[in-house]
Scaffold this active site. Structure first.
Site, PDB file in Angstrom:
ATOM      1  N   THR A  31      14.173   9.542  16.244  1.00 19.13           N
ATOM      2  CA  THR A  31      14.622   8.348  15.522  1.00 19.13           C
ATOM      3  C   THR A  31      15.906   8.614  14.735  1.00 19.13           C
ATOM      4  O   THR A  31      16.714   7.704  14.539  1.00 19.13           O
ATOM      5  CB  THR A  31      13.530   7.821  14.568  1.00 19.13           C
ATOM      6  OG1 THR A  31      13.151   8.852  13.656  1.00 19.13           O
ATOM      7  CG2 THR A  31      12.302   7.357  15.357  1.00 19.13           C
ATOM      8  N   TRP A 102       8.573  24.596  15.689  1.00 16.68           N
ATOM      9  CA  TRP A 102       7.931  25.160  14.510  1.00 16.68           C
ATOM     10  C   TRP A 102       7.880  24.024  13.485  1.00 16.68           C
ATOM     11  O   TRP A 102       8.875  23.720  12.830  1.00 16.68           O
ATOM     12  CB  TRP A 102       8.739  26.328  13.952  1.00 16.68           C
ATOM     13  CG  TRP A 102       8.908  27.463  14.905  1.00 16.68           C
ATOM     14  CD1 TRP A 102       8.101  28.561  15.051  1.00 16.68           C
ATOM     15  CD2 TRP A 102       9.972  27.637  15.856  1.00 16.68           C
ATOM     16  NE1 TRP A 102       8.590  29.388  16.034  1.00 16.68           N
ATOM     17  CE2 TRP A 102       9.724  28.844  16.552  1.00 16.68           C
ATOM     18  CE3 TRP A 102      11.095  26.874  16.219  1.00 16.68           C
ATOM     19  CZ2 TRP A 102      10.568  29.317  17.553  1.00 16.68           C
ATOM     20  CZ3 TRP A 102      11.930  27.329  17.216  1.00 16.68           C
ATOM     21  CH2 TRP A 102      11.662  28.542  17.866  1.00 16.68           C
ATOM     22  N   ARG A 167       4.525  12.046  23.829  1.00 20.07           N
ATOM     23  CA  ARG A 167       4.515  13.507  23.744  1.00 20.07           C
ATOM     24  C   ARG A 167       3.063  13.963  23.593  1.00 20.07           C
ATOM     25  O   ARG A 167       2.556  14.136  22.481  1.00 20.07           O
ATOM     26  CB  ARG A 167       5.350  13.984  22.555  1.00 20.07           C
ATOM     27  CG  ARG A 167       6.828  13.662  22.659  1.00 20.07           C
ATOM     28  CD  ARG A 167       7.498  14.417  23.794  1.00 20.07           C
ATOM     29  NE  ARG A 167       8.929  14.120  23.882  1.00 20.07           N
ATOM     30  CZ  ARG A 167       9.460  13.179  24.631  1.00 20.07           C
ATOM     31  NH1 ARG A 167       8.654  12.392  25.374  1.00 20.07           N
ATOM     32  NH2 ARG A 167      10.774  12.986  24.678  1.00 20.07           N
ATOM     33  N   ASP A 259      17.290   8.303  23.315  1.00 11.55           N
ATOM     34  CA  ASP A 259      17.593   7.919  21.930  1.00 11.55           C
ATOM     35  C   ASP A 259      18.946   7.233  21.843  1.00 11.55           C
ATOM     36  O   ASP A 259      19.115   6.245  21.120  1.00 11.55           O
ATOM     37  CB  ASP A 259      17.585   9.145  21.019  1.00 11.55           C
ATOM     38  CG  ASP A 259      16.294   9.941  21.093  1.00 11.55           C
ATOM     39  OD1 ASP A 259      15.240   9.337  21.353  1.00 11.55           O
ATOM     40  OD2 ASP A 259      16.347  11.166  20.904  1.00 11.55           O
TER      41      ASP A 259
END
Length: 306
Positions: A31, A102, A167, A259
């Site tokens: 986003t 991570w 996802r 995106d």
């Protein structure tokens, strides 16, 4: 003046430079990528704000400073002690990317833990932009709270724009993902799915099937991206059309292809373009973005007028 609030997670991006053993550090996130391209394409009569949560550490501050430098509003970013931002590394092979993440200590997982703050951020907005990743990273209770706030926003006439951005590894299981995605679509006025994801995880046989499924959930308008293939659009009356897009001559890195398409589409539509012309604008921007490395390609914006 119009105002767009993008909601989600911005992460530190470690990407290949082309020199073995040397990585570059930047900031990106689905986003955020769209918000960044929107800021570059829309004039000063549009305010672009980012709603997320970050830590109080140095890396988090670097992110906030970056957004401010890029003229993206930061007033609705919460600061949480003992947290930080997530990181990811992009590996490229023949232009296609894979990611290592991570993000266990990412403050963005709590971006909706203060519903009043989220509601205040949307109070005078025209568009709320979010994604399936935004939804996936939240605890179940915060998902419900965010859905309720966005439903109220839509009820006041705000436009809720949703990219399902599927996802599976962010979700407990595939059924949970599909259920929450449909709940999000039900309150969104525009959905921007990618057909390859929808075919893989919902079993859609064609982009038209993707359109029908999201409209059945309650979305009024749907734009289905399909990689280098035609874009399929459905207006508020359910009328289908396809927009042919030229193939990219060079594919270096497909990061942020969807995106940037979303940004190009929205920027065009918000200033009066038809859905078909907006889809063509989105595809044009995405072609430029995938011709360079990284998620945020400044040259792609500079080339927009060519």
């Amino acid at each position: 003046m119009g105002r767009i609030v993008a909601i989600g997670e911005c992460m530190g991006e470690l990407s290949e430079t082309g020199t073995p053993g040397l990585l570059s550090m930047g900031f990106a996130g689905d986003t955020l990528n769209t918000a960044w391209y929107l800021r570059g394409m829309l004039g000063s009569d549009w305010q672009i704000d980012y709603l997320t949560a970050v830590g109080t550490d140095t890396l988090s501050q670097r992110l906030v400073d970056f957004l401010a430098t890029e003229r993206i509003g930061t007033q609705h970013i919460r600061r949480l002690a003992e947290k930080t931002i997530g990181l990811y590394h992009i590996s490229l092979r023949d232009g296609e990317r894979s990611f290592t993440y991570w993000r266990n200590d990412s403050a963005a997982r709590r971006l909706a833990s203060d519903p009043a703050a989220v509601a205040a951020a949307l109070q005078d907005a025209d568009v709320a932009y979010w994604s399936g990743i935004t939804l996936a990273i939240l605890p179940a209770g915060d998902r419900v709270a965010l859905l309720e706030i966005l439903s109220q926003f839509a009820g006041r006439g705000g436009q809720v724009v949703f990219d399902p951005n599927l996802r599976p590894r962010l979700w407990d299981n595939a059924d949970s993902m599909r259920g929450w995605i449909h709940r999000a679509a039900a309150l969104s006025s525009l959905c921007l799915p990618s057909f390859d994801d929808e075919a893989a995880h919902f079993g859609d046989a064609s982009p038209a099937d993707t359109v029908a499924r999201y409209r059945d959930q309650g979305t009024s308008r749907v734009v289905v991206k399909n990689g280098p293939g035609d874009v399929t659009i459905a207006d508020a009356m359910g009328r289908l059309d396809t927009v042919s897009v030229p193939s990219a001559q060079i594919v270096v890195d497909t990061t942020a292809a969807g995106d940037s398409f979303n940004a190009g589409y929205l920027a065009a539509e918000l200033v009066g373009a038809s859905m078909a012309d907006a889809a063509a604008a989105g595809a044009a921007l995405a072609r430029k973005v995938i011709g360079a490395r990284g998620a945020l390609v400044r040259q792609a914006l500079e080339l927009q007028g060519e």
